[in-house]
Design a protein around this motif. Structure first.
Motif, PDB file in Angstrom:
ATOM      1  N   ARG A 174       0.847  -1.185   0.000  1.00  0.00           N
ATOM      2  CA  ARG A 174       0.000   0.000   0.000  1.00  0.00           C
ATOM      3  C   ARG A 174       0.885   1.238   0.000  1.00  0.00           C
ATOM      4  O   ARG A 174       1.665   1.450   0.933  1.00  0.00           O
TER       5      ARG A 174
ATOM      6  N   GLU B 179      -0.340   4.618  -0.967  1.00  0.00           N
ATOM      7  CA  GLU B 179      -1.253   5.681  -1.353  1.00  0.00           C
ATOM      8  C   GLU B 179      -0.549   7.036  -1.380  1.00  0.00           C
ATOM      9  O   GLU B 179       0.315   7.329  -0.557  1.00  0.00           O
TER      10      GLU B 179
ATOM     11  N   ALA C  45      -1.599  -1.046  -4.088  1.00  0.00           N
ATOM     12  CA  ALA C  45      -2.469   0.131  -4.016  1.00  0.00           C
ATOM     13  C   ALA C  45      -1.609   1.383  -4.151  1.00  0.00           C
ATOM     14  O   ALA C  45      -0.794   1.679  -3.277  1.00  0.00           O
TER      15      ALA C  45
ATOM     16  N   ASN D  83      -3.194   4.364  -5.248  1.00  0.00           N
ATOM     17  CA  ASN D  83      -4.223   5.350  -5.535  1.00  0.00           C
ATOM     18  C   ASN D  83      -3.803   6.747  -5.076  1.00  0.00           C
ATOM     19  O   ASN D  83      -3.156   6.917  -4.047  1.00  0.00           O
TER      20      ASN D  83
ATOM     21  N   THR E 127      -4.606  -4.379  -9.142  1.00  0.00           N
ATOM     22  CA  THR E 127      -3.983  -3.195  -8.559  1.00  0.00           C
ATOM     23  C   THR E 127      -4.968  -2.032  -8.505  1.00  0.00           C
ATOM     24  O   THR E 127      -5.926  -1.967  -9.263  1.00  0.00           O
ATOM     25  N   ASN E 128      -4.711  -1.079  -7.615  1.00  0.00           N
ATOM     26  CA  ASN E 128      -5.573   0.078  -7.408  1.00  0.00           C
ATOM     27  C   ASN E 128      -4.815   1.347  -7.776  1.00  0.00           C
ATOM     28  O   ASN E 128      -3.859   1.729  -7.089  1.00  0.00           O
TER      29      ASN E 128
END
Length: 215
Positions: A83, A85, A103, A105, A122-123
């Motif tokens: 992650r 972000e 992730a 994002n 995936t994000n």
């Protein structure tokens, strides 16, 4: 202004110092070699990596909010379920990496290449792609909702079931990609699609318009 389609290559010295053990918030790692590093599940925010190389490094499940990467090479590494972000990638080259469930994002990617990587599920929501090339990658189920893809190129990629709702697509390029079951086809205005991809795209468009295709 015409957008560049070829990302600038990362600048990484041939001689690098071994990476320091562990990872802490606000660390700054410069000219380090993460060779086989085990960073599985670590938490560290506002970390920066500059002119580093990752080889067979494991960051699976790591939580790295607002991480910054600049001029890095990443080879055969496992970043699955990482992650990151609101992170930043500038002048990065990924080769043969596993990044399932990553992730990123709200992040920024500028001058980045992904080659033969597993980047499925995936994000990338609300991220911006600025001169990014993905080649030979598995992106099945990737989420590009509200992503700025104007500077992205996809070549020989599997985008089965990928979502593009509310994405900005003008200038995004697709060549020899698998597009079955994609979502958000109405956001594709201005995208550049190779003739070989039109059949798969037509099925997605028909579905979006409620057209039933049958023999």
């Amino acid at each position: 202004m015409r957008r560049r389609t070829s990302p600038a290559a990362p600048t990484v010295p041939d001689q690098l110092e071994p990476a320091l053990p562990g990872l802490e918030s606000e660390d700054f790692h410069e000219k380090r070699f993460f060779d086989g590093a085990d960073l599985i599940g670590v938490f560290a925010q506002d970390v920066e990596f500059a002119q580093c190389r990752f080889r067979a490094a494991r960051l699976a499940g790591a939580v790295l909010p607002k991480v910054r990467f600049g001029d890095c090479l990443v080879e055969r590494s496992d970043w699955s379920n990482t992650r990151a972000e609101s992170g930043t990638m500038e002048r990065l080259a990924f080769t043969g990496c596993r990044m399932t469930g990553l992730a990123f994002n709200g992040g920024l990617l500028r001058d980045v290449t992904f080659t033969d990587c597993k980047v499925d599920l995936t994000n990338w929501r609300f991220a911006k792609f600025d001169t990014v090339v993905l080649s030979g990658c598995n992106l099945a189920g990737a989420d590009f909702t509200s992503t700025d893809l104007r500077g992205a190129s996809f070549v020989d990629c599997d985008l089965t079931g990928a979502q593009f709702h509310n994405a900005t697509m003008r200038g995004a390029r697709f060549q020899r990609c698998e597009l079955a079951g994609i979502g958000g086809i109405t956001s594709w205005a201005g995208a550049v699609v190779h003739p070989d991809d039109l059949l798969g795209l037509s099925y997605a468009l028909a579905g979006a318009l409620g057209i039933e295709v049958r023999a």
